[in-house]
Write a protein that holds these residues in place. Sequence first.
Motif, short mmCIF file in Angstrom:
data_model
loop_
_atom_site.label_atom_id
_atom_site.label_comp_id
_atom_site.label_asym_id
_atom_site.label_seq_id
_atom_site.Cartn_x
_atom_site.Cartn_y
_atom_site.Cartn_z
N LYS A 194 11.03 -43.23 -1.73
CA LYS A 194 10.67 -43.18 -0.42
C LYS A 194 10.10 -42.91 -0.01
N VAL A 195 8.58 -42.95 0.06
CA VAL A 195 7.89 -41.83 1.40
C VAL A 195 6.93 -42.69 2.40
N PRO A 196 6.78 -41.57 3.47
CA PRO A 196 6.28 -42.10 4.65
C PRO A 196 4.25 -43.10 3.84
N VAL A 197 4.75 -44.18 4.80
CA VAL A 197 3.55 -44.69 5.22
C VAL A 197 2.40 -44.64 4.87
N ALA A 198 2.18 -43.58 5.24
CA ALA A 198 0.97 -42.49 6.39
C ALA A 198 1.40 -41.26 6.20
N PRO A 199 1.83 -40.65 4.64
CA PRO A 199 1.61 -39.14 4.91
C PRO A 199 0.67 -38.16 5.78
N LYS A 200 0.75 -37.05 6.20
CA LYS A 200 0.44 -36.45 7.11
C LYS A 200 -0.08 -34.92 6.18
N ARG A 201 1.32 -34.52 5.82
CA ARG A 201 1.02 -32.99 5.11
C ARG A 201 1.39 -32.89 3.55
N VAL A 202 0.29 -33.18 3.05
CA VAL A 202 0.62 -33.64 0.91
C VAL A 202 0.39 -32.47 0.52
N VAL A 203 1.15 -31.84 -0.60
CA VAL A 203 1.38 -31.00 -1.22
C VAL A 203 0.83 -31.37 -2.84
N VAL A 204 -0.10 -30.97 -3.21
CA VAL A 204 -0.28 -31.41 -4.74
C VAL A 204 -0.03 -30.20 -5.31
N LEU A 205 0.17 -30.15 -7.03
CA LEU A 205 0.75 -29.85 -7.83
C LEU A 205 -0.19 -29.32 -9.49
N ASP A 206 -0.87 -30.15 -9.13
CA ASP A 206 -2.19 -30.44 -10.11
C ASP A 206 -3.73 -30.48 -10.49
N ASN B 7 5.33 -21.69 -6.49
CA ASN B 7 6.16 -20.93 -5.13
C ASN B 7 7.09 -22.44 -4.33
N LEU B 8 7.80 -22.97 -4.57
CA LEU B 8 8.88 -23.37 -3.64
C LEU B 8 8.70 -22.62 -2.52
N GLU B 9 9.16 -21.91 -2.42
CA GLU B 9 8.98 -21.26 -0.81
C GLU B 9 7.99 -21.95 -0.31
N ALA B 10 6.83 -20.87 -0.72
CA ALA B 10 5.36 -21.29 -0.05
C ALA B 10 4.96 -23.20 0.07
N ILE B 11 5.48 -23.70 -0.82
CA ILE B 11 5.58 -25.32 -0.76
C ILE B 11 7.16 -25.86 0.21
N ALA B 12 7.81 -25.28 0.97
CA ALA B 12 8.44 -25.49 1.40
C ALA B 12 8.40 -24.65 3.39
N ALA B 13 7.82 -23.25 2.79
CA ALA B 13 7.13 -23.54 4.64
C ALA B 13 5.60 -24.32 5.09
N LEU B 14 5.64 -24.95 4.64
CA LEU B 14 4.32 -25.86 4.88
C LEU B 14 4.72 -27.16 5.26
N LYS B 15 6.13 -27.06 4.84
CA LYS B 15 6.85 -28.62 5.68
C LYS B 15 6.08 -29.86 5.35
N PRO B 16 5.72 -30.82 4.07
CA PRO B 16 5.30 -31.38 3.54
C PRO B 16 6.32 -32.83 3.90
N ASP B 17 5.53 -33.53 3.98
CA ASP B 17 6.11 -34.71 3.99
C ASP B 17 6.21 -35.39 2.39
N LEU B 18 4.90 -35.49 1.39
CA LEU B 18 4.78 -35.65 0.53
C LEU B 18 4.91 -34.83 -0.97
N ILE B 19 5.29 -34.71 -1.72
CA ILE B 19 4.73 -33.95 -2.87
C ILE B 19 4.75 -34.79 -3.91
N LEU B 20 2.90 -34.60 -4.44
CA LEU B 20 2.23 -35.41 -5.90
C LEU B 20 2.29 -34.27 -7.27
N THR B 21 3.22 -34.81 -8.55
CA THR B 21 2.45 -34.16 -9.41
C THR B 21 2.82 -35.35 -10.40
#
Length: 324
Positions: free
Chosen positions: A54-66, A114-128
């Motif tokens: 389950k992901v937000p319909v319109a994610p606002k804070r996305v982190v991409v890992l590749d 860096n998982l701590e750096a990812i968490a600090a950004l408070k993402p609502d979606l991660i793509l990898t």
Amino acid sequence: MPTPPAARLLITGSLAVTAALTLTSCGSSGSGSDGSAPSGDRTHTVGTAMGNVKVPVAPKRVVVLDTAELDSALTLGVKPVGATHTGTESGYLSYLPKEKVEGIEDVGEMMTPNLEAIAALKPDLILTSKIRHGDKYDELTKIAPTVMTENTGYPWKENFQVHANALGKVPAAEKVIAGYDAHVGEVTEAIGGKEKAAATEVNMVRFVEGADIRIYGRRNYIATILADVGLGRPAIVDKAKDGFSYDVSPEKIDQADADVVFHSTYGDAKKSKETQTVGSGLWKNMAAVKDGKVFPVEDELWIQGIGYTAADRILDELRADLTK
């Protein structure tokens, strides 16, 4: 970026085009696995390599890992808040417009985010993808809903649709795909039509620091673009392990000969054996070299980008080189 051996495995059970574009279930209220999505935000379900997420319909804070996920997001008009970097000097791949990557937080090297750096950004979606970060899935899901495709490279089109679904950008994705298909048709016509394209055998050679020279097969990102244009491939490509690449030493580089040869380099020219190889008699005696049909290309674009923004640039370069 050198592709790990595991990444040469083909994706199994790839999502069909239409299915991938419609893998959306009706919205429900809720938040990300760590509560990062505001309460009351609607969610939808995306089919992933790790099951339904389950992901937000319109994610606002996305982190991409590749790199593929970064290309997808930017192609669809989504600027991630964070992204990993590759081993390139520029950090983010150089073909990406500077203004589009400016301000994206670097969350570490691609294989060791860096998982701590990812968490600090408070993402609502991660793509990898599972091939890259499957071993970190449990940790990533504690930070935010994480959408993983099975693999990277060859199934890039199916992956793009999964990314689009997760980002809530399915209509935009349909336009991107239609634009690419039209562009492919224009390039095929520009180089003389389908028959001439099919009669032109093309090879892609990659010099890789710390590895043998790769003659790319039919099952990788760049091969799909060559196939879309309808270009022929020499018989040597069918020797590629798992369809990915047939690896040779500088002493066997003449096996890479074709009507047209494109080549790129990852790493140092000397350490990757590029300098040694292109200066050799075997290279200079290849028909493609004698005919002036050998073209150096940017590795970051042709091999590492893995997305529609990169593909459109590659199509432009194919057209320019094959109509010389």
